[in-house]
Design a protein around this motif. Structure first.
Motif, PDB file in Angstrom:
ATOM      1  N   VAL A 285     -31.287 -48.783  57.322  1.00 32.89           N
ATOM      2  CA  VAL A 285     -30.279 -47.785  57.157  1.00 32.89           C
ATOM      3  C   VAL A 285     -28.865 -48.218  57.804  1.00 32.89           C
ATOM      4  O   VAL A 285     -27.921 -48.164  57.257  1.00 32.89           O
ATOM      5  N   GLU A 286     -28.843 -49.080  58.723  1.00 35.77           N
ATOM      6  CA  GLU A 286     -27.657 -49.625  59.564  1.00 35.77           C
ATOM      7  C   GLU A 286     -27.966 -50.769  60.308  1.00 35.77           C
ATOM      8  O   GLU A 286     -28.819 -51.123  60.211  1.00 35.77           O
ATOM      9  N   GLY A 287     -26.718 -51.557  60.652  1.00 31.82           N
ATOM     10  CA  GLY A 287     -26.779 -52.773  61.275  1.00 31.82           C
ATOM     11  C   GLY A 287     -25.841 -53.412  60.586  1.00 31.82           C
ATOM     12  O   GLY A 287     -24.678 -53.113  60.174  1.00 31.82           O
ATOM     13  N   GLU A 288     -25.675 -54.857  61.117  1.00 32.76           N
ATOM     14  CA  GLU A 288     -24.736 -55.835  60.497  1.00 32.76           C
ATOM     15  C   GLU A 288     -25.028 -56.463  59.173  1.00 32.76           C
ATOM     16  O   GLU A 288     -26.085 -56.356  58.577  1.00 32.76           O
ATOM     17  N   GLY A 289     -24.000 -56.578  58.379  1.00 32.02           N
ATOM     18  CA  GLY A 289     -24.083 -57.395  57.173  1.00 32.02           C
ATOM     19  C   GLY A 289     -23.529 -56.405  55.929  1.00 32.02           C
ATOM     20  O   GLY A 289     -24.441 -55.428  55.727  1.00 32.02           O
ATOM     21  N   GLU A 290     -22.325 -56.364  55.683  1.00 34.21           N
ATOM     22  CA  GLU A 290     -21.460 -55.571  54.729  1.00 34.21           C
ATOM     23  C   GLU A 290     -22.465 -55.761  53.421  1.00 34.21           C
ATOM     24  O   GLU A 290     -22.891 -56.457  52.848  1.00 34.21           O
ATOM     25  N   GLY A 291     -22.656 -54.454  52.751  1.00 33.15           N
ATOM     26  CA  GLY A 291     -23.412 -54.509  51.619  1.00 33.15           C
ATOM     27  C   GLY A 291     -24.883 -54.711  51.740  1.00 33.15           C
ATOM     28  O   GLY A 291     -25.722 -54.612  50.729  1.00 33.15           O
ATOM     29  N   ARG A 292     -25.303 -54.930  53.074  1.00 35.38           N
ATOM     30  CA  ARG A 292     -26.842 -55.193  53.041  1.00 35.38           C
ATOM     31  C   ARG A 292     -27.689 -53.951  53.896  1.00 35.38           C
ATOM     32  O   ARG A 292     -28.747 -54.051  54.355  1.00 35.38           O
ATOM     33  N   THR A 293     -26.752 -52.875  54.121  1.00 39.47           N
ATOM     34  CA  THR A 293     -27.478 -51.609  54.749  1.00 39.47           C
ATOM     35  C   THR A 293     -27.162 -50.530  53.989  1.00 39.47           C
ATOM     36  O   THR A 293     -26.242 -50.489  53.117  1.00 39.47           O
ATOM     37  N   LEU A 294     -27.920 -49.323  54.139  1.00 39.23           N
ATOM     38  CA  LEU A 294     -27.693 -48.328  53.519  1.00 39.23           C
ATOM     39  C   LEU A 294     -26.349 -47.585  53.633  1.00 39.23           C
ATOM     40  O   LEU A 294     -25.691 -47.144  52.742  1.00 39.23           O
ATOM     41  N   LEU A 295     -25.973 -47.524  54.988  1.00 40.91           N
ATOM     42  CA  LEU A 295     -24.937 -46.848  55.215  1.00 40.91           C
ATOM     43  C   LEU A 295     -23.422 -47.662  54.398  1.00 40.91           C
ATOM     44  O   LEU A 295     -22.496 -47.063  53.990  1.00 40.91           O
ATOM     45  N   SER A 296     -23.536 -48.883  54.537  1.00 34.39           N
ATOM     46  CA  SER A 296     -22.572 -49.861  53.925  1.00 34.39           C
ATOM     47  C   SER A 296     -22.394 -49.640  52.395  1.00 34.39           C
ATOM     48  O   SER A 296     -21.332 -49.511  51.827  1.00 34.39           O
ATOM     49  N   LEU A 297     -23.538 -49.548  51.886  1.00 34.51           N
ATOM     50  CA  LEU A 297     -23.420 -49.105  50.669  1.00 34.51           C
ATOM     51  C   LEU A 297     -22.960 -47.744  50.242  1.00 34.51           C
ATOM     52  O   LEU A 297     -22.379 -47.341  49.198  1.00 34.51           O
ATOM     53  N   MET A 298     -23.385 -46.748  50.992  1.00 33.80           N
ATOM     54  CA  MET A 298     -22.898 -45.421  50.816  1.00 33.80           C
ATOM     55  C   MET A 298     -21.287 -45.193  51.076  1.00 33.80           C
ATOM     56  O   MET A 298     -20.897 -44.548  50.380  1.00 33.80           O
ATOM     57  N   ASP A 299     -20.700 -46.290  51.927  1.00 35.78           N
ATOM     58  CA  ASP A 299     -19.472 -46.094  52.093  1.00 35.78           C
ATOM     59  C   ASP A 299     -18.616 -46.473  50.841  1.00 35.78           C
ATOM     60  O   ASP A 299     -17.505 -45.943  50.606  1.00 35.78           O
ATOM     61  N   GLY A 300     -19.133 -47.161  50.158  1.00 36.70           N
ATOM     62  CA  GLY A 300     -18.647 -47.412  48.794  1.00 36.70           C
ATOM     63  C   GLY A 300     -18.875 -46.646  47.681  1.00 36.70           C
ATOM     64  O   GLY A 300     -18.397 -46.944  46.457  1.00 36.70           O
ATOM     65  N   ALA A 301     -19.789 -45.796  47.760  1.00 38.03           N
ATOM     66  CA  ALA A 301     -20.352 -44.939  46.559  1.00 38.03           C
ATOM     67  C   ALA A 301     -19.622 -43.475  46.562  1.00 38.03           C
ATOM     68  O   ALA A 301     -18.922 -42.941  47.455  1.00 38.03           O
ATOM     69  N   VAL A 302     -19.482 -43.043  45.452  1.00 35.64           N
ATOM     70  CA  VAL A 302     -18.566 -41.686  44.947  1.00 35.64           C
ATOM     71  C   VAL A 302     -19.545 -40.696  45.512  1.00 35.64           C
ATOM     72  O   VAL A 302     -20.782 -40.762  45.636  1.00 35.64           O
ATOM     73  N   ASP A 303     -19.117 -39.555  45.763  1.00 28.74           N
ATOM     74  CA  ASP A 303     -19.694 -38.583  46.458  1.00 28.74           C
ATOM     75  C   ASP A 303     -19.978 -37.364  45.272  1.00 28.74           C
ATOM     76  O   ASP A 303     -20.321 -36.228  45.741  1.00 28.74           O
ATOM     77  N   THR A 304     -19.985 -37.553  44.221  1.00 31.74           N
ATOM     78  CA  THR A 304     -20.646 -36.656  43.270  1.00 31.74           C
ATOM     79  C   THR A 304     -21.544 -37.130  42.426  1.00 31.74           C
ATOM     80  O   THR A 304     -21.479 -38.510  41.889  1.00 31.74           O
ATOM     81  N   LEU A 305     -22.681 -36.482  41.951  1.00 30.00           N
ATOM     82  CA  LEU A 305     -23.771 -37.136  41.134  1.00 30.00           C
ATOM     83  C   LEU A 305     -24.557 -35.946  40.469  1.00 30.00           C
ATOM     84  O   LEU A 305     -24.740 -34.750  41.025  1.00 30.00           O
ATOM     85  N   ALA A 306     -24.591 -36.256  39.097  1.00 29.12           N
ATOM     86  CA  ALA A 306     -25.305 -35.319  38.258  1.00 29.12           C
ATOM     87  C   ALA A 306     -26.878 -35.394  38.309  1.00 29.12           C
ATOM     88  O   ALA A 306     -27.210 -36.660  38.594  1.00 29.12           O
ATOM     89  N   ALA A 307     -27.560 -34.144  38.537  1.00 27.65           N
ATOM     90  CA  ALA A 307     -28.898 -34.298  38.925  1.00 27.65           C
ATOM     91  C   ALA A 307     -29.721 -34.832  37.580  1.00 27.65           C
ATOM     92  O   ALA A 307     -29.624 -34.339  36.366  1.00 27.65           O
ATOM     93  N   GLU A 308     -30.686 -35.814  37.703  1.00 25.83           N
ATOM     94  CA  GLU A 308     -31.340 -36.064  36.939  1.00 25.83           C
ATOM     95  C   GLU A 308     -32.253 -35.187  36.278  1.00 25.83           C
ATOM     96  O   GLU A 308     -33.081 -34.450  36.984  1.00 25.83           O
ATOM     97  N   PRO A 309     -32.217 -34.712  34.912  1.00 30.49           N
ATOM     98  CA  PRO A 309     -32.966 -33.598  34.354  1.00 30.49           C
ATOM     99  C   PRO A 309     -34.658 -33.926  34.707  1.00 30.49           C
ATOM    100  O   PRO A 309     -35.060 -34.981  34.284  1.00 30.49           O
ATOM    101  N   ALA A 310     -35.471 -33.108  35.100  1.00 26.26           N
ATOM    102  CA  ALA A 310     -36.678 -33.284  35.404  1.00 26.26           C
ATOM    103  C   ALA A 310     -37.371 -31.627  34.945  1.00 26.26           C
ATOM    104  O   ALA A 310     -36.733 -30.910  34.313  1.00 26.26           O
ATOM    105  N   ASP A 311     -38.674 -31.747  35.146  1.00 23.92           N
ATOM    106  CA  ASP A 311     -39.467 -30.496  34.901  1.00 23.92           C
ATOM    107  C   ASP A 311     -40.204 -30.115  36.213  1.00 23.92           C
ATOM    108  O   ASP A 311     -40.320 -31.006  37.112  1.00 23.92           O
TER     109      ASP A 311
END
Length: 542
Positions: free
Chosen positions: A157-183
């Motif tokens: 989830v967190e720790g050292e290494g840019e791009g190698r933790t969830l939080l570092s990936l989230m920092d570069g991600a956009v905050d909009t997401l269309a829900a994948e259609p399901a049933d």
């Protein structure tokens, strides 16, 4: 709760149970996450943590979207399993709901497992990703490295290494997401059973399951509303805690407190005093330990309007002592990993000590014999439940699926009886029931008697063959602080049972332990006690 409409979901609470209709393209993350922004709730608090973080509904939605985009950005395809070994923190929620919204399948795991357990589940699940809190790296990382096949994506989830933790990936991600259609009936998330009877099994749950448990139990039984603040000592990684803190509050637009440590009497009482929750969920073992702590310390529990217990049956003595000490009633109930949450419980206006109560609206419950024929009131048999939240099947386990998922009915593996008033009483796991002298005997009844003795904190009873090969009950007890083990004490406990039970039900031996073996969900692992007895690793008989 007012009538709610989204493009794919309609809930009419005017009926009982509420009528729920699912439309095409339904993704359960929409009503649990996106709806709060649509209804103007974005600035309200959704979660507070004991570490000082506050997460609004808008923060939650943004975190979910960033997390979903981060997982998609790792090349994960719809339907891929994502294992979570994550403590109770906002990132758990970002991962769980973000995966669902992105069309992935989150699989929360017990954070107290060992490397071999994680390796086995990674291989069994065929997961594409594993994400873990740094605290668990020592057990998780070797499992990821040893698994064959292993996951394509492995991230702390967190720790050292840019791009190698969830939080570092989230920092570069956009905050909009269309829900994948399901049933509504599509696979949505998995939960592995607690392993109280051996290897855990992966129960596959659907998109609709969290909706019905949150509405029918959370709203219609407990009456949770937007002004409530929930604290669940039981963790998010298993069904009870997930419903308590990750679905019922979000469904009702209310807030919850997250404790990222192992729950203890001291820190759970401190959380209640500090945050002033109105709804509290625990397990019988914790309630017993809290009662012991309250003998030497005071705690202000006046904010609570509701206390609930599940995971194991709540002994009547704990019910009575809690009420006497705090003025509060504990509502006992039963659920399971396979049923997702509570399907049988007491009500705020009619709790009865030693009873599991009545069915939750929307569920049908019956007690059957070995031929699956219903038994009359007062007779014991296997408990089966039918409702919309039951798992579709066990992953990779057709034999257990056939034995447990019997058409619309889920065979719980529990033995119950139902009285003339329609109240259900737990008698034990079906494979834990004892036949003593040709008469069926419930270990729960013996345990409930033992803990009424003032020197006993906890007790578990199992059947052990005697020298003639006949099954006899033996008790394993944890003594209260300051009480010393002795033969006179064992004799006193046996007399105590004989005075309050039918003559054949007394335990033939009393073993004293520092702690009973339990799963992380608080369930006593009675099979381990039987293993200890078979191996002779028990104290000498009295």
């Amino acid at each position: 709760m007012v009538e709610m409409r989204t493009p794919t979901l309609t809930v009419d609470p005017a009926t009982s149970p509420a009528t729920i209709r699912f439309g095409s393209g339904f993704n359960v993350a929409v009503p649990f996450i996106d709806r709060h922004l649509e209804e103007g709730r974005g600035d309200r608090t959704a979660y507070v943590t004991t570490g000082g973080r506050t997460v609004t509904f808008a923060d939650l939605a943004a975190g979910v979207n960033r997390c979903g985009n981060s997982l998609r950005g790792q090349g994960l395809e719809p339907g891929a399993r994502v294992i979570l070994v994550v403590k109770d923190c906002p990132e758990f929620l970002f991962l769980f709901w973000g995966a669902i919204k992105a069309g992935l399948v989150p699989v929360p795991l017990n954070t107290l497992l060992r490397t071999e357990d994680y390796r086995w589940i990674i291989e069994d699940s065929g997961c594409a990703a594993v994400v873990w809190s740094p605290e668990y790296a020592a057990e998780v990382v070797p499992a990821v490295q040893a698994a064959d096949p292993g996951p394509a994506v492995a991230l702390p989830v967190e720790g050292e290494g840019e791009g190698r933790t969830l939080l570092s990936l989230m920092d570069g991600a956009v905050d909009t997401l269309a829900a994948e259609p399901a049933d509504a009936l599509d696979p949505c998330f998995w939960l592995y059973s607690s392993g109280s009877t051996g290897r855990p099994k992966g129960a596959v749950h659907r998109h609709r399951d969290m909706v019905v448990t949150s509405q029918w139990f959370g709203c219609e039984v407990l009456g949770v509303g937007p002004d409530d603040l929930t604290f669940s000592a039981s963790k998010l990684f298993f069904a009870y805690g997930l419903g308590n803190a990750a679905t019922v509050p979000l469904w009702t637009g209310s807030a919850a407190v997250l404790l990222d440590e192992k729950p203890t009497p001291a820190n759970t009482l401190a959380v209640i005093e500090r945050f002033r929750p109105t709804v509290y969920y625990g397990v019988p073992t914790l309630y017993a330990a809290q009662l012991q702590a309250l003998e030497t310390t005071d705690a202000d529990l006046s904010s609570l309007r509701l206390c609930f217990s599940a995971g194991e049956p709540l002994p009547a003595e704990i019910f009575r002592r809690w009420t006497q000490r705090t003025g509060l009633t504990i509502l006992d109930g039963i659920g399971s990993t396979e049923a997702l949450h509570i399907f049988l419980c007491n009500r705020p206006d009619g709790a009865q000590p030693g009873s599991s109560g009545r069915p939750v609206p929307g569920y049908t419950v019956r007690i059957v014999d070995d031929t699956d024929a219903e038994v009359p009131p007062g007779e014991v048999g296997r408990l089966q439940v039918k409702g919309w939240s039951t798992a579709a099947f066990y992953w990779n386990n057709p034999d257990q699926t056939a034995a447990t998922m019997r058409g619309e009915w889920l065979d719980t593996g529990d033995t119950f009886r139902c009285d003339e008033d329609g109240r259900f009483q737990y008698c034990g796991r079906s494979n834990d029931m004892l036949k003593v002298g040709g008469i069926w005997c419930s270990p729960i009844e013996i345990e409930s008697r033992i803990i009424t003795h003032p020197d006993v904190l906890e007790a578990a009873v199992v059947g052990v063959p005697d020298t003639d090969g006949l099954i006899k009950p033996e008790a394993w007890v944890v003594l209260r602080d300051g009480v010393r083990e002795s033969d006179p004490l064992r004799e006193a406990l046996v007399r105590h049972c004989k005075e309050g039970l039918a003559p054949y039900k007394y335990p033939r031996r009393i073993h004293v332990l520092d702690d009973l073996p339990k799963t992380a969900t608080g369930k006593i692992q009675r099979f381990r006690l039987r293993q200890m007895a078979a191996a002779g690793s028990v104290p000498a008989p009295q």
